[in-house]
Design an enzyme around this catalytic site. Sequence first.
Site, PDB file in Angstrom:
ATOM      1  NE  ARG A  42     -55.400 -10.643 -31.589  1.00 24.57           N
ATOM      2  CZ  ARG A  42     -55.059 -10.876 -30.323  1.00 24.57           C
ATOM      3  NH1 ARG A  42     -55.837 -10.465 -29.335  1.00 24.57           N
ATOM      4  NH2 ARG A  42     -53.954 -11.505 -30.033  1.00 24.57           N
TER       5      ARG A  42
ATOM      6  NE  ARG B 201     -51.676 -15.593 -30.128  1.00 22.39           N
ATOM      7  CZ  ARG B 201     -52.960 -15.227 -30.090  1.00 22.39           C
ATOM      8  NH1 ARG B 201     -53.775 -15.543 -31.087  1.00 22.39           N
ATOM      9  NH2 ARG B 201     -53.431 -14.574 -29.058  1.00 22.39           N
TER      10      ARG B 201
HETATM   11  P1  AMP Z   1     -52.046 -11.347 -26.728  1.00 24.61           P
HETATM   12  O1  AMP Z   1     -53.090 -10.409 -27.213  1.00 24.61           O
HETATM   13  O2  AMP Z   1     -51.749 -11.217 -25.266  1.00 24.61           O
HETATM   14  O3  AMP Z   1     -52.312 -12.787 -27.129  1.00 24.61           O
HETATM   15  O4  AMP Z   1     -50.682 -10.917 -27.458  1.00 24.61           O
HETATM   16  C1  AMP Z   1     -50.590 -10.878 -28.860  1.00 24.61           C
HETATM   17  C2  AMP Z   1     -49.124 -10.912 -29.267  1.00 24.61           C
HETATM   18  O5  AMP Z   1     -48.460  -9.757 -28.737  1.00 24.61           O
HETATM   19  C3  AMP Z   1     -48.331 -12.090 -28.733  1.00 24.61           C
HETATM   20  O6  AMP Z   1     -48.473 -13.249 -29.541  1.00 24.61           O
HETATM   21  C4  AMP Z   1     -46.914 -11.527 -28.770  1.00 24.61           C
HETATM   22  O7  AMP Z   1     -46.410 -11.494 -30.087  1.00 24.61           O
HETATM   23  C5  AMP Z   1     -47.131 -10.087 -28.334  1.00 24.61           C
HETATM   24  N1  AMP Z   1     -47.036  -9.935 -26.858  1.00 24.61           N
HETATM   25  C6  AMP Z   1     -48.041  -9.610 -25.992  1.00 24.61           C
HETATM   26  N2  AMP Z   1     -47.589  -9.554 -24.731  1.00 24.61           N
HETATM   27  C7  AMP Z   1     -46.258  -9.864 -24.806  1.00 24.61           C
HETATM   28  C8  AMP Z   1     -45.236  -9.994 -23.839  1.00 24.61           C
HETATM   29  N3  AMP Z   1     -45.453  -9.810 -22.525  1.00 24.61           N
HETATM   30  N4  AMP Z   1     -43.998 -10.327 -24.284  1.00 24.61           N
HETATM   31  C9  AMP Z   1     -43.727 -10.506 -25.584  1.00 24.61           C
HETATM   32  N5  AMP Z   1     -44.657 -10.425 -26.546  1.00 24.61           N
HETATM   33  C10 AMP Z   1     -45.915 -10.093 -26.169  1.00 24.61           C
END
Ligand code: AMP
Length: 213
Positions: free
Chosen positions: A160, A171
């Site tokens: 990713r 992050r």
């Molecule tokens: P994750 O796979 O949960 O680490 O999410 C990947 C990316 O998606 C994050 O770094 C954010 O840019 C976006 N993202 C996922 N969930 C959220 C959320 N609840 N609010 C805002 N951005 C989100």
Amino acid sequence: MRVVLLGPPGSGKGTCAKIIGEMYDVPVITTGDMLRAAVASVSPLGVTAKGYMERGELVPDDLVNDLVAERLREPDAGNGFILDGYPRSPKQAEALEKILEQTGKRLDHVLHVNLEDETIIDRLSKRRSCPKCGAIFHLDNKPPSTSERCDVCATGLVQRNDDKPEVIRRRLEVYREKTRPLLDFYEQKGAINAIRGDIDLKELPATLKRVLS
Ligand code: AMP
């Protein structure tokens, strides 16, 4: 069963969410996956979300709140749901409270899945996923049997974009600034349990069952 999973990226929330969802036969709602699907389909939401995601920033609250509100209105979420990656900011936690109030429902558990930054950086930088079926591999701990190809569907594995070291660090910062305060929010409601994100996979289902019972 209605559960919110909180924890830094790469702590193991997704693995826990999948096990809990299967255990209680309720859908797992993963905002990261929903947003990645929106980006892949070049929908208006995806076009807006893409840049935020690539930089490791949160997608604006209003957009994610609408996405989750709509998903929670679907019939399969009527009996419960596992929220993986949402809420991620105080505004999102407030929005979820409102949705629950409107439907007369409450969360059964908030589970904090935690892990040290060092382990997270190692996990995420060596994570590879299948762009076709979503299977996840780790170059050291769960390597694919054929180099860089998916064991399930033989598609070439990818890293990713946001699993690159500088984006992982951002992050983690965003998690500390925006999401970590939610632990206090839910703590005050007396609704929080914690587990480590590196529990042996064989022991995880029994541990989760115990924590959620
Ligand atoms: P994750 O796979 O949960 O680490 O999410 C990947 C990316 O998606 C994050 O770094 C954010 O840019 C976006 N993202 C996922 N969930 C959220 C959320 N609840 N609010 C805002 N951005 C989100």
